[in-house]
Design a protein around this motif. Structure first.
Motif, PDB file in Angstrom:
ATOM      1  N   SER A   1       0.920  -0.970  -0.123  1.00  0.00           N
ATOM      2  CA  SER A   1       0.059  -0.002  -0.018  1.00  0.00           C
ATOM      3  C   SER A   1       1.020   1.252   0.054  1.00  0.00           C
ATOM      4  O   SER A   1       1.888   1.386   0.892  1.00  0.00           O
ATOM      5  CB  SER A   1      -0.944   0.255   1.296  1.00  0.00           C
ATOM      6  OG  SER A   1      -1.609   1.156   1.308  1.00  0.00           O
ATOM      7  N   VAL A   2       0.769   2.174  -1.020  1.00  0.00           N
ATOM      8  CA  VAL A   2       1.611   3.205  -1.016  1.00  0.00           C
ATOM      9  C   VAL A   2       0.786   4.452  -1.010  1.00  0.00           C
ATOM     10  O   VAL A   2      -0.330   4.654  -1.723  1.00  0.00           O
ATOM     11  CB  VAL A   2       2.226   3.160  -2.566  1.00  0.00           C
ATOM     12  CG1 VAL A   2       3.378   4.270  -2.695  1.00  0.00           C
ATOM     13  CG2 VAL A   2       3.089   1.913  -2.556  1.00  0.00           C
ATOM     14  N   MET A   3       1.333   5.391  -0.213  1.00  0.00           N
ATOM     15  CA  MET A   3       0.526   6.681  -0.389  1.00  0.00           C
ATOM     16  C   MET A   3       1.776   7.797  -0.427  1.00  0.00           C
ATOM     17  O   MET A   3       2.864   7.822  -0.096  1.00  0.00           O
ATOM     18  CB  MET A   3      -0.059   6.921   1.379  1.00  0.00           C
ATOM     19  CG  MET A   3      -1.049   5.934   1.597  1.00  0.00           C
ATOM     20  SD  MET A   3      -1.858   6.327   3.301  1.00  0.00           S
ATOM     21  CE  MET A   3      -3.222   5.195   3.313  1.00  0.00           C
ATOM     22  N   GLY A   4       1.337   8.895  -1.036  1.00  0.00           N
ATOM     23  CA  GLY A   4       1.874  10.040  -1.293  1.00  0.00           C
ATOM     24  C   GLY A   4       1.047  11.293  -1.017  1.00  0.00           C
ATOM     25  O   GLY A   4      -0.156  11.494  -1.317  1.00  0.00           O
ATOM     26  N   MET A   5       1.917  12.281  -0.420  1.00  0.00           N
ATOM     27  CA  MET A   5       1.590  13.635  -0.178  1.00  0.00           C
ATOM     28  C   MET A   5       2.188  14.546  -0.839  1.00  0.00           C
ATOM     29  O   MET A   5       3.436  14.522  -0.847  1.00  0.00           O
ATOM     30  CB  MET A   5       1.355  14.000   1.172  1.00  0.00           C
ATOM     31  CG  MET A   5       0.302  13.488   1.961  1.00  0.00           C
ATOM     32  SD  MET A   5      -0.116  11.636   2.052  1.00  0.00           S
ATOM     33  CE  MET A   5       1.322  11.013   2.976  1.00  0.00           C
TER      34      MET A   5
END
Length: 261
Positions: free
Chosen positions: A155-159
């Motif tokens: 699971s990859v999240m980016g801001m």
């Protein structure tokens, strides 16, 4: 909440408390809540999530070692996200992979955080990819966190920093994001499960996901049909298809998956 904690730690604890209030049928709403709070924590102006799966482990001719994006969700900040995702997939197929994607797969299987400006060189900012997918929207930097959820599933999240006077994230931002996200593997597990990326043979379609959310609630199939504007027979067909994808029998089996049984 610990009243003696620092303001940032209090923000992080509020994130944990808030996420726990969302049930299994409201994963998308929980993800939007998480992004909203993380954007406040990091002074970011946009966010996104990508569910990735390692389709094969043959890395000899594949710079991504078999990893491919299979599901996306955007939380504000990028007016052409679908087009950007399509462009990214097109580049992967052509073998012209962006260094950000390669960096994301590096160290797969371990929790990791990095910022975009740490892993790209000055030439990247002159590339057609940057000029097309980032510069027009004022995106100056991104901070990416990758969480392994299962064997070959992450699971990859980016801001993103967008039109911000301080264009780059720093080490304090990395530490804050790490403190917030390290204890949340359970949520990533639920997120990937809800998109059919953990146990299902194929990712769920958007329509299947809407029906799945209903099946994980206390609503009857007839009530789900009414809520979604579908015929009861259509919901029943979706229900059987979803259960087949997860390899379970009926709603009891689905619920057991979400409870970790």
């Amino acid at each position: 909440m610990n009243n003696d904690a620092s303001p940032h730690q209090q923000q992080i604890e509020a994130i944990w408390d808030g996420i726990s209030n969302f049930g299994s049928a409201r994963t998308d709403a929980a993800l939007d809540f998480l992004f909203d709070r993380l954007c406040h924590l990091l002074d970011a102006q946009g966010a996104y999530w990508v569910g990735t799966v390692q389709m094969s482990d043959n890395s000899k001719h594949d710079p991504l070692s078999g990893w491919r994006p299979r599901a996306y969700r955007l939380f504000k900040g990028h007016g052409a996200w679908k087009e950007t995702a399509q462009e990214a997939n097109s580049r992967i197929k052509k073998g012209t992979v962006d260094p950000t994607f390669i960096a994301t797969t590096r160290g797969a299987g371990n929790f990791r955080i990095f910022t975009r400006h740490q892993i790209v060189d000055e030439e990247w900012y002159q590339s057609s990819y940057y000029k097309t997918c980032f510069e027009p929207f004022g995106i100056s930097d991104g901070i990416i966190v990758a969480t392994p959820v299962g064997d070959g599933v992450e699971s990859v999240m980016g801001m993103n920093r967008i039109n911000h006077p301080t264009p780059h994230f720093n080490q304090k931002d990395i530490r804050r994001l790490s403190s917030a996200m390290r204890p949340m593997q359970w949520f990533h597990h639920q997120l990937m499960l809800g998109h059919g990326l953990l146990l299902a043979d194929n990712p769920l379609t958007p329509s299947e996901r809407r029906v799945l959310n209903g099946l994980l609630s206390e609503a009857t199939e007839a009530e789900i049909a009414k809520q979604l504007g579908l015929a009861p027979s259509t919901v029943h067909t979706y229900s059987k298809r979803i259960c087949n994808k997860y390899g379970v029998r009926g709603r009891t089996g689905l619920t057991a998956l979400w409870l970790g049984r």
